[in-house]
Write a protein that holds these residues in place. Structure first.
Motif, PDB file in Angstrom:
ATOM      1  N   MET A   1     -54.054 -24.658  27.829  1.00 29.11           N
ATOM      2  CA  MET A   1     -54.322 -23.234  27.924  1.00 29.11           C
ATOM      3  C   MET A   1     -54.876 -22.927  29.320  1.00 29.11           C
ATOM      4  O   MET A   1     -55.770 -23.596  29.815  1.00 29.11           O
ATOM      5  CB  MET A   1     -55.323 -22.844  26.839  1.00 29.11           C
ATOM      6  N   LYS A   2     -54.326 -21.904  29.923  1.00 28.47           N
ATOM      7  CA  LYS A   2     -54.776 -21.522  31.253  1.00 28.47           C
ATOM      8  C   LYS A   2     -56.034 -20.675  31.177  1.00 28.47           C
ATOM      9  O   LYS A   2     -56.152 -19.806  30.323  1.00 28.47           O
ATOM     10  CB  LYS A   2     -53.692 -20.726  31.977  1.00 28.47           C
ATOM     11  N   THR A   3     -56.918 -20.931  32.124  1.00 21.37           N
ATOM     12  CA  THR A   3     -58.098 -20.081  32.227  1.00 21.37           C
ATOM     13  C   THR A   3     -57.723 -18.812  32.973  1.00 21.37           C
ATOM     14  O   THR A   3     -56.667 -18.740  33.609  1.00 21.37           O
ATOM     15  CB  THR A   3     -59.225 -20.804  32.978  1.00 21.37           C
ATOM     16  N   SER A   4     -58.581 -17.825  32.913  1.00 24.90           N
ATOM     17  CA  SER A   4     -58.296 -16.585  33.641  1.00 24.90           C
ATOM     18  C   SER A   4     -58.261 -16.845  35.144  1.00 24.90           C
ATOM     19  O   SER A   4     -57.499 -16.225  35.870  1.00 24.90           O
ATOM     20  CB  SER A   4     -59.325 -15.515  33.304  1.00 24.90           C
ATOM     21  N   ARG A   5     -59.078 -17.788  35.610  1.00 26.35           N
ATOM     22  CA  ARG A   5     -59.102 -18.140  37.027  1.00 26.35           C
ATOM     23  C   ARG A   5     -57.756 -18.721  37.453  1.00 26.35           C
ATOM     24  O   ARG A   5     -57.206 -18.350  38.485  1.00 26.35           O
ATOM     25  CB  ARG A   5     -60.220 -19.144  37.294  1.00 26.35           C
TER      26      ARG A   5
END
Length: 95
Positions: A1-5
């Protein structure tokens, strides 16, 4: 899962690629600049919005070529791009 950063950084990279393609450099140049930005993103944990000039200078010194007087155009162009993003997106990478 990708972080918002990471997602934010990926959008910046895509924007950078669009601008490069519009300028019309050779494919090898686009690839070198894209790799330089990705390398910077990895080094700075995908948060390149709030980098200081000192951080970019230190980073450029790490990746500069060993030949005295030579310059790595992709690193310096990436640094210039990052500085422009710092000014335009001040504070958008704080998580």
């Amino acid at each position: 899962m990708k972080t918002s950063r990471t997602a934010h950084f990926d959008r910046q990279c895509q924007s950078h690629l669009k601008h490069l393609k519009l300028k019309g450099p050779q494919a090898k140049t686009i690839d070198a600049y894209a790799r330089a930005i990705r390398r910077m993103g990895t080094y700075f944990l995908h948060c390149i919005d709030d980098l200081s000039e000192a951080q970019l200078t230190d980073y450029s010194a790490i990746w500069s070529p060993p030949t005295p007087g030579a310059r790595s155009s992709s690193t310096f162009t990436a640094s210039s791009f990052t500085l422009s993003m710092c000014c335009a997106n001040r504070g958008s990478c704080r998580t």
